[in-house]
Design a protein around this motif. Structure first.
Motif, PDB file in Angstrom:
ATOM      1  N   ASN A 194      40.439  48.439  39.154  1.00 41.15           N
ATOM      2  CA  ASN A 194      40.055  49.959  39.095  1.00 41.15           C
ATOM      3  C   ASN A 194      38.474  50.269  38.628  1.00 41.15           C
ATOM      4  N   ARG A 195      38.189  49.367  37.730  1.00 38.41           N
ATOM      5  CA  ARG A 195      37.014  49.599  37.080  1.00 38.41           C
ATOM      6  C   ARG A 195      36.510  48.245  36.836  1.00 38.41           C
ATOM      7  N   ALA A 196      35.013  48.038  36.677  1.00 40.29           N
ATOM      8  CA  ALA A 196      34.621  46.684  36.456  1.00 40.29           C
ATOM      9  C   ALA A 196      33.303  47.259  35.619  1.00 40.29           C
ATOM     10  N   TYR A 197      32.996  46.175  34.681  1.00 42.28           N
ATOM     11  CA  TYR A 197      31.939  46.242  33.626  1.00 42.28           C
ATOM     12  C   TYR A 197      30.933  44.868  33.794  1.00 42.28           C
ATOM     13  N   GLU A 212      28.764  49.961  33.629  1.00 44.71           N
ATOM     14  CA  GLU A 212      29.853  50.058  34.618  1.00 44.71           C
ATOM     15  C   GLU A 212      29.307  49.548  36.152  1.00 44.71           C
ATOM     16  N   ASP A 214      29.353  49.569  39.948  1.00 43.07           N
ATOM     17  CA  ASP A 214      29.690  50.503  41.077  1.00 43.07           C
ATOM     18  C   ASP A 214      28.874  50.028  42.272  1.00 43.07           C
ATOM     19  N   THR A 234      36.527  43.236  33.914  1.00 50.19           N
ATOM     20  CA  THR A 234      36.961  43.964  34.862  1.00 50.19           C
ATOM     21  C   THR A 234      38.461  44.568  34.400  1.00 50.19           C
ATOM     22  N   GLU A 235      38.978  45.593  34.685  1.00 48.84           N
ATOM     23  CA  GLU A 235      40.302  46.376  34.349  1.00 48.84           C
ATOM     24  C   GLU A 235      41.050  46.413  35.495  1.00 48.84           C
TER      25      GLU A 235
END
Length: 236
Positions: A194-197, A212, A214, A234-235
């Protein structure tokens, strides 16, 4: 816990089983006899020094046997060899999994030998996911009371297909997953995250920071790569 969950490339149903070998009969009989004698001493003679000495002298042989069993446990390079067969159920247990297929024979997995890293990762995800539900949820049906898991480079040996399947298991079991992975595994994980850093380190100050990830960041990184990126987090 695993009802309705698909396992493997054919979407089979996984069941996990553990069998235990019995404790040595002589050990069990001797232990019961010793405990019975100690209970009698506690009730009737704990204030009698002579009977106390006699009771504990009767335990000496069995205590020596316990010492011998414990001496079989060796810690080598941080890995313990559990050799106390009658004291540790892990020595007497064996684990296996069965994959049920509707249109093919059932598959029994009793050894990790011959399995690829990705296949083992998917199986491992099911195993520790089920174990955590049992431990954190309190029984076989409750949801965990604490649901965030952090996996540090847990998927580096799995290929892209298995990575996606392994990461999909734990969220379906009720967990939020945070995965720390090297740059080479980012593409597979981003497909299910869902999200990545990305963690960056400033060489001039030694400080690290998170940014983050994107589509705009990806384009920028491709045109202006940084010299010292750390592994992405990553999440899922």
């Amino acid at each position: 816990m695993l009802k309705g969950q698909q396992f493997g490339p054919q979407g089979g149903r996984l069941s996990l089983d553990v069998t235990f070998s019995p404790i040595d009969r002589q050990f069990e009989t001797t232990l019961s006899r010793i405990l019975s004698k100690l209970e009698d001493w506690t009730r009737n003679a704990s204030d009698n020094p002579t009977e106390t000495r006699k009771a504990f002298n009767n335990c000496e042989t069995f205590v020596n046997r316990l010492h011998n069993e414990l001496d079989k446990i060796h810690d080598t390079n941080g890995i313990k060899a559990y050799g106390a067969r009658n004291l540790d159920p892990r020595v007497r247990s064996s684990f296996y999994a069965i994959v049920h297929h509707d249109n093919a024979p059932d598959e029994r997995i009793s050894s990790t030998g011959g399995k690829s890293g990705g296949a083992l990762q998917e199986l491992t995800s099911f195993v520790y996911g089920a174990a955590l539900i049992y431990l954190l949820g309190g029984d076989l049906t409750a949801r965990p009371t604490y649901t965030t898991l952090f996996l540090d480079e847990a998927l580096i040996k799995a290929d892209g297909r298995y990575t996606k399947r392994a990461l999909a298991v734990l969220p379906r079991l009720g967990f939020q997953i945070i995965v720390s992975a090297p740059e080479s595994k980012t593409a597979e994980i981003l497909n299910v995250a869902n999200r990545a850093y990305v963690a960056y380190k400033d060489p001039s100050t030694g400080n690290s920071y998170l940014q983050e990830l994107d589509s705009e960041t990806i384009t920028q990184d491709e045109t202006q790569p940084t010299t010292a990126p750390a592994k992405p987090t990553t999440e899922a």
